[in-house]
Design an enzyme around this catalytic site. Structure first.
Site, PDB file in Angstrom:
ATOM      1  N   GLU A  45       0.868  -1.187   0.000  1.00  0.00           N
ATOM      2  CA  GLU A  45       0.000   0.000   0.000  1.00  0.00           C
ATOM      3  C   GLU A  45       0.896   1.225   0.000  1.00  0.00           C
ATOM      4  OE1 GLU A  45      -2.758   0.077   3.338  1.00  0.00           O
ATOM      5  OE2 GLU A  45      -2.745   2.262   3.300  1.00  0.00           O
ATOM      6  N   ARG A  49       0.583  10.292   0.741  1.00  0.00           N
ATOM      7  CA  ARG A  49       1.006  11.276   1.739  1.00  0.00           C
ATOM      8  C   ARG A  49       2.236  12.026   1.300  1.00  0.00           C
ATOM      9  NH1 ARG A  49       0.871   7.893   7.300  1.00  0.00           N
ATOM     10  NH2 ARG A  49      -0.983   6.680   6.822  1.00  0.00           N
ATOM     11  N   THR A  73      -4.380   5.973   2.206  1.00  0.00           N
ATOM     12  CA  THR A  73      -4.677   7.347   2.637  1.00  0.00           C
ATOM     13  C   THR A  73      -5.484   8.086   1.558  1.00  0.00           C
ATOM     14  OG1 THR A  73      -2.493   7.259   3.698  1.00  0.00           O
ATOM     15  CG2 THR A  73      -3.731   9.279   3.988  1.00  0.00           C
ATOM     16  N   LYS A 133     -10.789  -1.564   7.200  1.00  0.00           N
ATOM     17  CA  LYS A 133      -9.559  -1.173   7.873  1.00  0.00           C
ATOM     18  C   LYS A 133      -9.927  -0.699   9.281  1.00  0.00           C
ATOM     19  CE  LYS A 133      -5.775   2.142   7.407  1.00  0.00           C
ATOM     20  NZ  LYS A 133      -4.518   2.060   6.676  1.00  0.00           N
TER      21      LYS A 133
HETATM   22  C1  3PG Z   1       0.359   4.682   8.981  1.00  0.00           C
HETATM   23  O1  3PG Z   1      -0.358   5.436   9.611  1.00  0.00           O
HETATM   24  O2  3PG Z   1       1.354   5.039   8.335  1.00  0.00           O
HETATM   25  C2  3PG Z   1       0.001   3.266   8.897  1.00  0.00           C
HETATM   26  O3  3PG Z   1      -1.181   3.035   9.554  1.00  0.00           O
HETATM   27  C3  3PG Z   1       1.107   2.433   9.441  1.00  0.00           C
HETATM   28  O4  3PG Z   1       1.243   2.670  10.785  1.00  0.00           O
HETATM   29  P1  3PG Z   1       2.560   2.181  11.539  1.00  0.00           P
HETATM   30  O5  3PG Z   1       3.671   3.071  11.068  1.00  0.00           O
HETATM   31  O6  3PG Z   1       2.253   2.335  12.996  1.00  0.00           O
HETATM   32  O7  3PG Z   1       2.799   0.742  11.124  1.00  0.00           O
END
Ligand code: 3PG
Length: 214
Positions: A45, A49, A73, A133
């Site tokens: 994924e 961002r 995201t 999710k």
């Molecule tokens: C994020 O917010 O980047 C993902 O949900 C992954 O979270 P993590 O960095 O705690 O694995």
């Protein structure tokens, strides 16, 4: 139209961990996707961002045939369309809006939307969505929260993300309502920056072994 849950579950069931990555360039994403696939994590994924995210999805979709690339995201219909156009094979959102569900209707790829509270889960069931999710997993109550939901919502299956790591992943995967987890720990920023893709392949293989190890 209801969620295309079969297409989604085919991707999510294939690996215990979905790498969640934010990349700084398309070439970084290609190297990362190759390293993760070499370790056995074929679906990744790429989160929208960073400015390079769509270009990165496009590059992975065209240059790394062994990888199933998804967009993460995704917050609105515009991003949903951009993710599709870039070649995403699935789309992930931290939450749900009516607009996003409309955009996903009749789309050629499945949507994994986020939901957490009982009311949100009931609304998702009404919409025909049962693969969700759960974000941010640890902050929302983590394993204890998901465990409490299982008997009340036996038809719902989650991919928890946020704060999942090798320290707690086994407990998440042991729950009856978990299909896989999402996490960034399999692609540490420091390893990417150092070009240490062998380490990423090693972490991916370690994650794949979680399921065979029970
Ligand atoms: C994020 O917010 O980047 C993902 O949900 C992954 O979270 P993590 O960095 O705690 O694995």
């Amino acid at each position: 139209m209801a969620q295309n849950s079969e297409a989604l579950l085919t991707v999510l069931r294939a690996q215990p961990v979905m790498p969640v990555v934010a990349v700084d360039s398309a070439s970084e994403a290609v190297s990362l996707a190759r390293a993760l696939a070499k370790g056995g994590l074929k679906a990744i994924e790429i989160t929208l961002r960073t400015p390079s995210a769509l270009e990165a999805i496009r590059a992975v979709a065209s240059e790394v045939p062994e990888t199933i690339v998804g967009a993460g995201t995704v917050l609105n219909p515009r991003q949903f369309e951009q993710a599709l156009e870039a070649g995403s094979k699935f789309v992930v959102s931290p939450g749900t809006t009516v607009e996003l569900l409309d955009a996903a209707k009749d789309a050629p790829v499945p949507l994994l939307p986020g939901a957490a509270t009982p009311s949100e889960l009931m609304a998702m069931l009404e919409e025909g969505y049962s693969v969700l999710k759960f974000f941010p997993a640890e902050q929302l109550g983590g394993i204890a929260y998901l465990k409490a939901l299982a008997p009340v919502f036996p038809g719902i299956i989650f991919c928890p993300t946020g704060g999942v790591s090798m320290a707690n992943v086994r407990d998440y995967l042991a729950l009856p309502n978990i299909v896989c987890v999402g996490g960034s720990w399999v692609a540490p920023k420091a390893a990417v920056a150092a070009g240490n893709f062998d380490e990423i392949t090693r972490l991916a293989a370690e994650a794949v072994a979680l399921r065979s190890a029970g």
